[in-house]
Design a protein around this motif. Sequence first.
Motif, short mmCIF file in Angstrom:
data_model
loop_
_atom_site.label_atom_id
_atom_site.label_comp_id
_atom_site.label_asym_id
_atom_site.label_seq_id
_atom_site.Cartn_x
_atom_site.Cartn_y
_atom_site.Cartn_z
N ALA A 128 41.34 27.80 28.58
CA ALA A 128 42.42 28.19 29.32
C ALA A 128 43.37 29.87 29.36
O ALA A 128 43.09 30.27 30.87
CB ALA A 128 43.40 27.36 29.52
N MET A 129 43.64 30.16 28.33
CA MET A 129 44.19 30.92 27.99
C MET A 129 43.33 32.50 27.92
O MET A 129 44.01 33.59 28.34
CB MET A 129 44.68 30.68 25.55
N SER A 130 41.67 31.71 27.73
CA SER A 130 41.16 33.34 27.54
C SER A 130 41.12 33.52 29.20
O SER A 130 40.56 34.61 29.38
CB SER A 130 39.45 32.97 26.70
N ILE A 131 40.62 32.53 29.86
CA ILE A 131 40.74 32.85 31.44
C ILE A 131 42.20 33.67 32.31
O ILE A 131 41.67 34.79 32.67
CB ILE A 131 40.39 31.66 31.77
N TYR A 132 43.14 33.31 31.13
CA TYR A 132 44.21 34.04 31.30
C TYR A 132 44.26 35.37 31.01
O TYR A 132 44.57 36.39 32.16
CB TYR A 132 45.39 33.66 30.54
N LEU A 133 43.10 36.09 29.85
CA LEU A 133 42.91 36.97 29.47
C LEU A 133 41.91 37.87 30.62
O LEU A 133 42.21 39.51 30.22
CB LEU A 133 42.82 37.28 27.54
N ASP A 134 41.25 37.18 30.62
CA ASP A 134 40.58 37.97 31.99
C ASP A 134 41.03 37.99 33.46
O ASP A 134 39.64 38.73 34.02
CB ASP A 134 39.84 36.90 31.57
N ARG A 135 42.29 38.22 32.93
CA ARG A 135 42.35 38.12 34.81
C ARG A 135 42.47 39.69 35.26
O ARG A 135 42.65 40.20 36.62
CB ARG A 135 44.06 37.81 35.14
N PHE A 136 42.60 40.81 34.23
CA PHE A 136 42.56 42.23 35.05
C PHE A 136 41.37 42.40 35.64
O PHE A 136 41.12 42.97 36.04
CB PHE A 136 42.92 43.12 33.91
N LEU A 137 40.44 41.69 35.15
CA LEU A 137 39.26 41.88 35.16
C LEU A 137 38.83 41.08 36.77
O LEU A 137 38.06 41.73 37.78
CB LEU A 137 37.67 41.47 34.90
N ASN A 138 39.99 40.80 37.43
CA ASN A 138 39.32 40.57 38.75
C ASN A 138 40.27 41.09 39.82
O ASN A 138 40.83 40.79 40.80
CB ASN A 138 40.05 38.68 38.99
N ILE A 139 40.63 42.33 39.05
CA ILE A 139 41.92 42.89 39.78
C ILE A 139 40.70 44.80 40.01
O ILE A 139 41.28 45.04 39.58
CB ILE A 139 43.15 43.46 39.11
N PRO A 140 40.34 44.85 41.33
CA PRO A 140 40.71 44.14 42.64
C PRO A 140 39.51 43.11 42.41
O PRO A 140 38.78 43.18 41.54
CB PRO A 140 39.91 44.99 43.02
N SER A 141 39.43 41.98 42.92
CA SER A 141 38.72 40.58 43.49
C SER A 141 37.92 41.20 44.22
O SER A 141 37.78 41.46 45.33
CB SER A 141 39.71 39.63 43.17
N ALA A 142 36.55 40.35 43.66
CA ALA A 142 35.52 40.62 44.35
C ALA A 142 35.62 39.83 45.58
O ALA A 142 36.23 38.32 45.37
CB ALA A 142 33.66 40.10 43.92
N ARG A 143 35.66 40.08 47.27
CA ARG A 143 35.56 39.02 47.63
C ARG A 143 35.29 38.19 47.93
O ARG A 143 32.94 38.15 48.20
CB ARG A 143 36.04 39.73 48.99
N ARG A 144 34.99 36.40 48.32
CA ARG A 144 34.07 35.51 48.68
C ARG A 144 33.52 35.64 49.69
O ARG A 144 34.34 35.75 51.05
CB ARG A 144 34.51 34.01 48.52
N PRO A 145 31.23 36.05 49.57
CA PRO A 145 31.07 36.20 51.19
C PRO A 145 31.33 34.42 52.08
O PRO A 145 31.82 33.76 51.65
CB PRO A 145 29.83 36.02 50.49
N LYS A 146 31.96 34.77 52.99
CA LYS A 146 30.99 34.07 54.51
C LYS A 146 29.71 33.77 54.68
O LYS A 146 29.46 35.09 55.22
CB LYS A 146 32.15 34.63 55.20
N ALA A 147 29.27 32.66 54.90
CA ALA A 147 27.94 33.03 55.73
C ALA A 147 28.21 33.34 57.33
O ALA A 147 29.73 32.88 58.36
CB ALA A 147 27.71 31.11 56.13
N ASN A 148 26.81 33.72 58.39
CA ASN A 148 26.79 34.04 59.19
C ASN A 148 26.93 32.92 60.02
O ASN A 148 27.32 31.82 60.17
CB ASN A 148 25.78 35.34 59.20
N GLN A 149 26.68 33.32 61.00
CA GLN A 149 26.14 32.28 62.62
C GLN A 149 25.16 31.63 62.01
O GLN A 149 24.80 31.98 61.48
CB GLN A 149 26.20 32.74 63.95
#
Length: 587
Positions: free
Chosen positions: A442-463
């Motif tokens: 959990a603490m390693s996840i916290y320390l990795d937070r800057f690697l999601n700045i900016p955060s890649a957008r979660r893709p959305k499906a087409n029609q």
Amino acid sequence: MSEKVHVCSEKQLKEEGVKVVKGGKHGIAVVHHENSIYAVDNRCPHLGFPLHMGSTCDGILTCHWHHARFDLKSGGTLDPWADDVPTYPVEIKDGEVWITPEPFDKQTVVKLKKRLKDGLEQNISLVIAKAVVGLVEAGVDTKSIAKIGVEFGTKHRWNGWRSGLTILTAMTNILPYLDKNGKILALYQGLVHVARESAGMGTRFLLDPLPLNEAAEQPEISQLAKWYRNNIEVRDVQGAERVLLTAIKLGATPEELSDMMMTAITDHFYMNIGHTLDFHNKAFEMLEQLQEENREYILTSLIPELSSASRSEESHSWQAPVNLVGPLKKAFALLENIDINKEQANESIGLNEDHLVEQLLSDDPVETVNLLIEALQKGKSPVRLAQLVALAAGERVARFHVQNEFRDWDTVLHTFTHAHAVHQALRRSTTPELTRAVFHGAMSIYLDRFLNIPSARRPKANQPSQQVEEPKAFLDLLDKQQQTDEAAKWVVNYLANGGDVKEFFNILGHALLRENADFHTFQMYEGAIMEHRLWEGEDSEISRRAQETLIIAASRYLAAHAPTSRDTSHTAKIAIRLHRGEKLFEE
């Protein structure tokens, strides 16, 4: 017994030097040399070139394609990268030459296993590949193939278990998700990495266990566990090895051994950026696959690394600008008094799991620690918490933005594979000591937070479309560089249109196995597949979120690391084609 085949007259053969007749799989070359007649398979066992086009001198037949040399009498090769060529009985009767198209020595599973060992010892990829192809095609149990690599890797690398054996174990784990060619490639890749990593590293000799006098009282396993823990604390790997071997000799169960070794690891935070716990988990997974065979060599191979393993509580990033060590030590003191519940169903505990995942991804590590302790105090299973931590770590990978430095992919990968290993280890044996690793992750996840700045957008499906795209289209996409986000988009659309997940996992496996993939890419694929599998039986919003996240994370990671030169898999494909009888020397 096969019927004899007429070749020609002895006189004609002497004049022509060599003649090819039907027999075997590829024809038989009958050679007149120095007043003797020999019969060998006409196909060079190295890469299949016709041997009748070779030359003979001083009892040696040389193939002209790569100059592999063969003793005409025995068929034995002088070149370890080639294989022996089958030879056949020859008879001269009334001036006519006859052969029996039944080789003196047939190919057997025993010989294939011996050849695999040769390939590992000499670090020859083509030899390994041909042995794996032959064994898989012969229907040999894949675990027994992996076992050969494990026995070699744990004995012939003096500093023990590392990435090669981890890759082999990971690839053995994912075999059920692959087609036959995928299984061959997975085993081959794992075995090749073991051979490469062991080359020139020296044999590892086991110490003796402590002397056990039958007349004296034997030490309890609990006592040995304390001794082991103390030895690891002071980095005395020889003392730890003797204690561990003593526990094994006294009949300690796999669970007792796991508890002993995992406790010593989790006495310190996130050792060796998560690799240590991951290696231990993989070793126990392989032990389970091999039904506890080779315990001494497998488990002691984990110890050498511990002499110099880094301990994250000693690092600056875990102490400043936010001190993570203090809150964790306070939490672990509370953990000692919590009744750990392995099987508690998540529905019975009042915890918003989506909220916990978002908290893990947040900027407040102290609140994360408090929330995890509160969940455990209420009876939440450490196994479930570990699963949620692995999901949050997968989110870091799924949201990793390509504007980061490329090597930072490894940082988020380390956290994910550590979290995955903790989850799998807790499913094997749940203890308060091992539960500490949930907090480390959990603490390693916290320390990795800057690697999601900016955060890649979660893709959305087409029609939604009436037609589901073939999974092989994903391979075409990864033939080009910088398709990270495009790969995620493709996968989301594939799933939204009802694409078959298991079929996609097979294609994703081929996307990995065709590359000269690095260690971390193998880890990402296997970890994502195994975590996905553990969410599949659950019908809930968080389960659906988790499964999609894991697929996106694996797809983006593989796409970011492709394409490569692919020469490693090219060797395996040559071996597959040779087994099919294809002529590589023809256009």
